[in-house]
Write a protein that holds these residues in place. Structure first.
Motif, PDB file in Angstrom:
ATOM      1  N   ASN A  30       0.807  -1.219   0.000  1.00  0.00           N
ATOM      2  CA  ASN A  30       0.000   0.000   0.000  1.00  0.00           C
ATOM      3  C   ASN A  30       0.839   1.267   0.000  1.00  0.00           C
ATOM      4  OD1 ASN A  30      -2.560  -1.186  -0.073  1.00  0.00           O
ATOM      5  ND2 ASN A  30      -2.536  -1.529   2.132  1.00  0.00           N
ATOM      6  N   CYS A  31       2.113   1.147   0.308  1.00  0.00           N
ATOM      7  CA  CYS A  31       3.016   2.306   0.361  1.00  0.00           C
ATOM      8  C   CYS A  31       4.272   2.006  -0.459  1.00  0.00           C
ATOM      9  CB  CYS A  31       3.389   2.611   1.801  1.00  0.00           C
ATOM     10  SG  CYS A  31       1.990   2.869   2.876  1.00  0.00           S
ATOM     11  N   PRO A  32       4.115   1.830  -1.777  1.00  0.00           N
ATOM     12  CA  PRO A  32       5.250   1.384  -2.592  1.00  0.00           C
ATOM     13  C   PRO A  32       6.421   2.360  -2.627  1.00  0.00           C
ATOM     14  CG  PRO A  32       3.438   2.063  -3.987  1.00  0.00           C
ATOM     15  CD  PRO A  32       2.928   2.078  -2.583  1.00  0.00           C
ATOM     16  N   GLY A  33       6.172   3.637  -2.457  1.00  0.00           N
ATOM     17  CA  GLY A  33       7.259   4.609  -2.518  1.00  0.00           C
ATOM     18  C   GLY A  33       7.786   5.021  -1.161  1.00  0.00           C
ATOM     19  N   ALA A  34       7.391   4.305  -0.124  1.00  0.00           N
ATOM     20  CA  ALA A  34       7.787   4.682   1.235  1.00  0.00           C
ATOM     21  C   ALA A  34       9.295   4.579   1.427  1.00  0.00           C
ATOM     22  CB  ALA A  34       7.073   3.804   2.250  1.00  0.00           C
ATOM     23  N   ASP A  35       9.821   5.496   2.197  1.00  0.00           N
ATOM     24  CA  ASP A  35      11.240   5.490   2.539  1.00  0.00           C
ATOM     25  C   ASP A  35      11.351   5.019   3.990  1.00  0.00           C
ATOM     26  OD1 ASP A  35      13.904   5.912   3.014  1.00  0.00           O
ATOM     27  OD2 ASP A  35      13.926   7.991   2.297  1.00  0.00           O
ATOM     28  N   PHE A  36      11.408   3.701   4.177  1.00  0.00           N
ATOM     29  CA  PHE A  36      11.417   3.134   5.519  1.00  0.00           C
ATOM     30  C   PHE A  36      12.724   3.418   6.256  1.00  0.00           C
ATOM     31  CE2 PHE A  36       8.254   0.347   3.366  1.00  0.00           C
ATOM     32  CZ  PHE A  36       7.150   0.785   4.090  1.00  0.00           C
ATOM     33  N   ILE A  37      13.791   3.652   5.507  1.00  0.00           N
ATOM     34  CA  ILE A  37      15.056   4.011   6.142  1.00  0.00           C
ATOM     35  C   ILE A  37      14.923   5.404   6.763  1.00  0.00           C
ATOM     36  CG2 ILE A  37      17.525   4.391   5.793  1.00  0.00           C
ATOM     37  CD1 ILE A  37      16.541   1.433   5.510  1.00  0.00           C
ATOM     38  N   ALA A  38      14.307   6.340   6.050  1.00  0.00           N
ATOM     39  CA  ALA A  38      14.080   7.682   6.601  1.00  0.00           C
ATOM     40  C   ALA A  38      13.163   7.611   7.819  1.00  0.00           C
ATOM     41  CB  ALA A  38      13.485   8.600   5.541  1.00  0.00           C
ATOM     42  N   ALA A  39      12.174   6.719   7.787  1.00  0.00           N
ATOM     43  CA  ALA A  39      11.277   6.550   8.927  1.00  0.00           C
ATOM     44  C   ALA A  39      12.057   6.053  10.142  1.00  0.00           C
ATOM     45  CB  ALA A  39      10.152   5.582   8.578  1.00  0.00           C
ATOM     46  N   ALA A  40      12.931   5.096   9.947  1.00  0.00           N
ATOM     47  CA  ALA A  40      13.747   4.576  11.045  1.00  0.00           C
ATOM     48  C   ALA A  40      14.699   5.644  11.572  1.00  0.00           C
ATOM     49  CB  ALA A  40      14.528   3.344  10.589  1.00  0.00           C
ATOM     50  N   GLU A  41      15.255   6.451  10.680  1.00  0.00           N
ATOM     51  CA  GLU A  41      16.124   7.542  11.109  1.00  0.00           C
ATOM     52  C   GLU A  41      15.349   8.572  11.924  1.00  0.00           C
ATOM     53  OE1 GLU A  41      17.749   8.823   7.387  1.00  0.00           O
ATOM     54  OE2 GLU A  41      19.317   7.286   7.409  1.00  0.00           O
ATOM     55  N   GLY A  42      14.086   8.833  11.534  1.00  0.00           N
ATOM     56  CA  GLY A  42      13.239   9.746  12.298  1.00  0.00           C
ATOM     57  C   GLY A  42      12.968   9.227  13.698  1.00  0.00           C
ATOM     58  N   LEU A  43      12.736   7.924  13.806  1.00  0.00           N
ATOM     59  CA  LEU A  43      12.536   7.327  15.127  1.00  0.00           C
ATOM     60  C   LEU A  43      13.785   7.457  15.993  1.00  0.00           C
ATOM     61  CD1 LEU A  43      10.636   4.108  14.058  1.00  0.00           C
ATOM     62  CD2 LEU A  43       9.748   5.924  15.518  1.00  0.00           C
ATOM     63  N   GLU A  44      14.927   7.217  15.396  1.00  0.00           N
ATOM     64  CA  GLU A  44      16.183   7.324  16.138  1.00  0.00           C
ATOM     65  C   GLU A  44      16.430   8.762  16.577  1.00  0.00           C
ATOM     66  OE1 GLU A  44      19.543   6.213  18.119  1.00  0.00           O
ATOM     67  OE2 GLU A  44      17.929   4.972  17.330  1.00  0.00           O
ATOM     68  N   GLU A  45      16.144   9.704  15.712  1.00  0.00           N
ATOM     69  CA  GLU A  45      16.320  11.120  16.066  1.00  0.00           C
ATOM     70  C   GLU A  45      15.379  11.511  17.209  1.00  0.00           C
ATOM     71  OE1 GLU A  45      17.642  14.935  16.291  1.00  0.00           O
ATOM     72  OE2 GLU A  45      18.558  13.251  15.248  1.00  0.00           O
ATOM     73  N   ALA A  46      14.147  11.028  17.179  1.00  0.00           N
ATOM     74  CA  ALA A  46      13.201  11.312  18.269  1.00  0.00           C
ATOM     75  C   ALA A  46      13.713  10.721  19.581  1.00  0.00           C
ATOM     76  CB  ALA A  46      11.825  10.760  17.930  1.00  0.00           C
ATOM     77  N   ARG A  47      14.269   9.536  19.538  1.00  0.00           N
ATOM     78  CA  ARG A  47      14.822   8.910  20.738  1.00  0.00           C
ATOM     79  C   ARG A  47      15.967   9.749  21.298  1.00  0.00           C
ATOM     80  NH1 ARG A  47      18.885   6.542  22.495  1.00  0.00           N
ATOM     81  NH2 ARG A  47      19.956   6.463  20.510  1.00  0.00           N
ATOM     82  N   ARG A  48      16.846  10.230  20.402  1.00  0.00           N
ATOM     83  CA  ARG A  48      17.964  11.066  20.844  1.00  0.00           C
ATOM     84  C   ARG A  48      17.460  12.364  21.484  1.00  0.00           C
ATOM     85  NH1 ARG A  48      20.625   9.093  16.197  1.00  0.00           N
ATOM     86  NH2 ARG A  48      19.928  10.836  14.920  1.00  0.00           N
ATOM     87  N   ARG A  49      16.433  12.953  20.875  1.00  0.00           N
ATOM     88  CA  ARG A  49      15.881  14.194  21.421  1.00  0.00           C
ATOM     89  C   ARG A  49      15.269  13.960  22.799  1.00  0.00           C
ATOM     90  NH1 ARG A  49      13.090  17.216  16.240  1.00  0.00           N
ATOM     91  NH2 ARG A  49      15.035  17.446  15.088  1.00  0.00           N
TER      92      ARG A  49
END
Length: 77
Positions: A30-49
Motif C-alpha cells: 500500500n506504500c510502494p514509494g515509502a522510505d522506511f530508512i528515513a522513517a527509522a532515522e526519524g525514530l532514532e532522532e526522536a529517541r535522541r531528542r
C-alpha cells in the motif's frame, strides 16, 4: 517493512517477527514509494531528542509528521 521492500518475497525469511509478515506485506504494497530508512532515522532522532530532555509532546508531534512524510511523501497539514 524495509527488508520486504528491498528483497520482496525473498525477504520474508529474514523478518524477525514472522507472525507480522502478512501485515508487513500489505503495508509495503500500500506504500510502494515509502522510505522506511528515513522513517527509522526519524525514530532514532526522536529517541535522541527525548534522551536529551526534549519536550515529549512536541517530539512526538514532530515524529508523526516525519513518519507521514517518509511513508507517503507528502507534507503533513
Amino acid at each position: 517493512a524495509a527488508v520486504l521492500q528491498a528483497l520482496g518475497p525473498a525477504g520474508e525469511a529474514k523478518v524477525v517477527h514472522r507472525e507480522r509478515v502478512d501485515l508487513l506485506r500489505k503495508f509495503t504494497a500500500n506504500c510502494p514509494g515509502a522510505d522506511f530508512i528515513a522513517a527509522a532515522e526519524g525514530l532514532e532522532e526522536a529517541r535522541r531528542r527525548l534522551d536529551g530532555n526534549a519536550l515529549p509532546g512536541l517530539t512526538l508531534i514532530h515524529l508523526s509528521r516525519e513518519l507521514y512524510r517518509a511513508v507517503y511523501h507528502k507534507v503533513a497539514v
